[in-house]
Enzyme design. Structure first.
Site, short mmCIF file in Angstrom:
data_model
loop_
_atom_site.label_atom_id
_atom_site.label_comp_id
_atom_site.label_asym_id
_atom_site.label_seq_id
_atom_site.Cartn_x
_atom_site.Cartn_y
_atom_site.Cartn_z
N LYS A 80 0.85 -1.19 0.00
CA LYS A 80 0.00 0.00 0.00
C LYS A 80 0.88 1.23 0.00
O LYS A 80 1.92 1.27 0.68
CB LYS A 80 -0.91 -0.02 1.23
CG LYS A 80 -1.91 1.13 1.30
CD LYS A 80 -2.82 0.97 2.51
CE LYS A 80 -3.82 2.11 2.61
NZ LYS A 80 -4.74 1.93 3.77
N SER A 163 -9.57 2.18 2.86
CA SER A 163 -8.68 2.87 1.94
C SER A 163 -7.71 1.95 1.22
O SER A 163 -7.02 2.36 0.29
CB SER A 163 -7.89 3.93 2.72
OG SER A 163 -7.07 3.31 3.72
N SER A 187 -10.00 -0.22 7.23
CA SER A 187 -9.48 -0.12 5.86
C SER A 187 -8.74 -1.35 5.35
O SER A 187 -8.30 -1.37 4.21
CB SER A 187 -8.56 1.10 5.75
OG SER A 187 -9.32 2.28 5.86
#
Length: 496
Positions: A80, A163, A187
């Site tokens: 990420k 996210s 998330s």
């Protein structure tokens, strides 16, 4: 085995194929790079570098030949884009950090690399990890000329969740064997649910936050996203461990082999079912899938126990006061002077601050900074921020009361399946979608999502499992036992 089948393998199987010389780390890297390039339309990757990836893979092949390889040698992973990396740019999906190169790797990245993982690239996320649909990324994905939302591989007109949506989409589309994510208010769990994969948020402090760009420091936690609980156990065993010299929030708890408990009987396990997770607002299709999963657990010998989490609804206002307050503090460093984007030709210092931040921060980031600054301001701190922290403590107490009657807590991850792109333009509607994941985050508890069925439009539904502090091993075993008798985690989107 044919290299064309490599992306169907679990992490354990893939690592074994490489270790036993049935394939090489280089061949595996080439295969997954081809898949990532072929599926650029999903918008999952923000950065790929074939030369760097292949150099890492060749280094793993050399380590294998020398008998010095780690347990995950050659396993391809994506990170990420909030984890800083030396070899790839790190932007947090924001114009504020466009083109930034870190001089060091995040601890999580380092530990996975030391175990042998090969980095394919950096994965899209909501800007500064603020969002739950992955529609707010401000950096153009690989193969695109402009910023674009990540698309769900099960239905490209729907969000992957956020996210960590880029991570979830990349794993679901089998562009990577696994990915790192971060979970502040859900998330990891929500995108895992929306994309039909498995993801776990460990106890707060279990995984180092060093090198992870901060959103809300008392909530942010790193975790793995993969296809199965077994895969997540292998990854989490490597990711966790003390890092007190570099991370003040790191727990002084030794690293643990989370695979040890996999396969343990769950006969007599007490699964708490909170009434508040099954109240009005939960879509019927999600409720049906969750109920079926709980019945499967009863067949495995578990007992369902009704429990109460009476302050579940209060988790939404509490979280959306505490997290913006911390975000406003953390993001104050991005001012055009010390870090990040700087506007051209400012009139004075104040103009530099204003224009640099206005030009580089997206709408959702600006919204949360402003909310945070407001609740921390004189005259409002006691009325908002202090009260939210008190509610946070009460929510944590509710969990401890529930755990007196049960071993784990189970329920839905989200009130619905993944929604259509653009459907939640209203920020409040978006925030309410986090109602089931926020309580565990506020309490700092370990929690995970595993795929358990299908909802409307044949979209995946995830079951949320919540454990008491430091009970990741138990959670992973409970998920693993379900996956031993079902195959939801093995399903693949038709589009891939």
């Amino acid at each position: 085995m044919s290299t064309q089948d490599l992306h169907h393998l679990s992490i354990a199987a893939l690592a074994a194929q490489i270790r036993n010389r049935h394939t090489s780390a280089t061949e595996v890297a080439q295969h997954f790079l081809q898949r990532a390039k072929a599926q650029q339309a999903l918008g999952a990757f923000l950065a790929l570098d074939e030369d760097i990836t292949l150099a890492q893979a060749q280094a793993q092949d050399a380590a294998l030949a020398a008998g010095q390889a780690g347990p995950l040698a050659g396993v391809p992973i994506g990170h990420k884009d909030v984890f800083v990396t030396r070899d790839f740019p790190t932007t947090a999906s924001s114009r504020m950090l466009a083109g930034y190169r870190s001089p060091f790797d995040a601890t999580v990245v380092t530990r996975l690399a030391e175990a042998g993982c090969v980095t394919l690239g950096k994965l899209s996320c909501d800007e500064f990890a603020m969002g739950n649909g992955n529609e707010s990324a401000a950096i153009a994905p690989v193969g695109m000329d402009a910023p674009a939302p990540v698309r769900n591989p099960w239905d490209t007109q729907r969000v992957p969740g956020g996210s960590s949506g880029g991570s979830a989409a990349a794993v679901a589309a089998r562009m990577v064997a696994a990915a790192t994510g971060t979970d502040t208010g859900g998330s990891i769990r929500q995108p895992a649910s929306f994309c039909g994969i498995t993801g776990i948020k460990p106890t707060y402090g279990r995984a180092s936050r060093y090198g992870m760009i901060a959103y809300a420091s008392s909530l942010d936690q790193a975790g793995p996203m993969a296809h199965s609980a077994e895969d997540c156990a292998l990854l989490l065993s490597v990711m966790c461990g003390p890092d007190a010299e570099r991370d003040a929030t790191s727990l002084d708890v030794p690293a643990e082999n989370f695979t040890r408990q996999l396969g343990d009987s769950i006969e007599g396990l007490r699964i708490g079912v909170p009434a508040q997770f099954f109240a009005d607002g939960l879509a019927d299709d999600v409720r049906t899938a969750i109920d079926a999963a709980l019945k499967e657990y009863e067949k495995l010998g578990a007992t369902l126990v009704p429990v109460q989490l009476p302050r579940t609804q209060l988790s939404v206002p509490a979280y959306y006061i505490i997290s913006p307050a911390e975000a406003s503090s953390n993001l104050s460093r991005f001012d055009g002077v010390r870090y990040g984007h700087r506007t051209a030709n400012p009139v004075d210092l104040q103009d530099l601050y204003k224009k640099s931040r206005a030009e580089a921060f997206g709408d959702e980031v600006q919204r949360r900074i402003m909310i945070g600054a407001y609740v921390l301001s004189e005259g409002y701190y006691d009325a908002y921020y202090l009260q939210a922290q008190k509610i946070r403590r009460l929510i944590a107490n509710d969990f401890q009361a529930a755990f007196k009657d049960c071993d784990v807590i189970a329920g839905p991850v989200a009130p619905s399946v993944a929604w259509q792109l653009g459907d939640k333009a209203d920020p409040l509607a978006s925030y309410l979608a986090d109602v089931f994941t926020l309580p565990a985050s506020l309490a700092g508890l370990p929690a995970m999502s595993l795929p358990v069925g299908w909802g409307a439009h044949q979209m995946p539904v995830g079951l949320q499992l919540i454990g008491n502090y430091l009970q990741e091993g138990r959670l992973l075993n409970v998920a693993h036992r379900f996956q031993q008798v079902t195959d939801f985690h093995q399903a693949e989107p038709k589009s891939i």
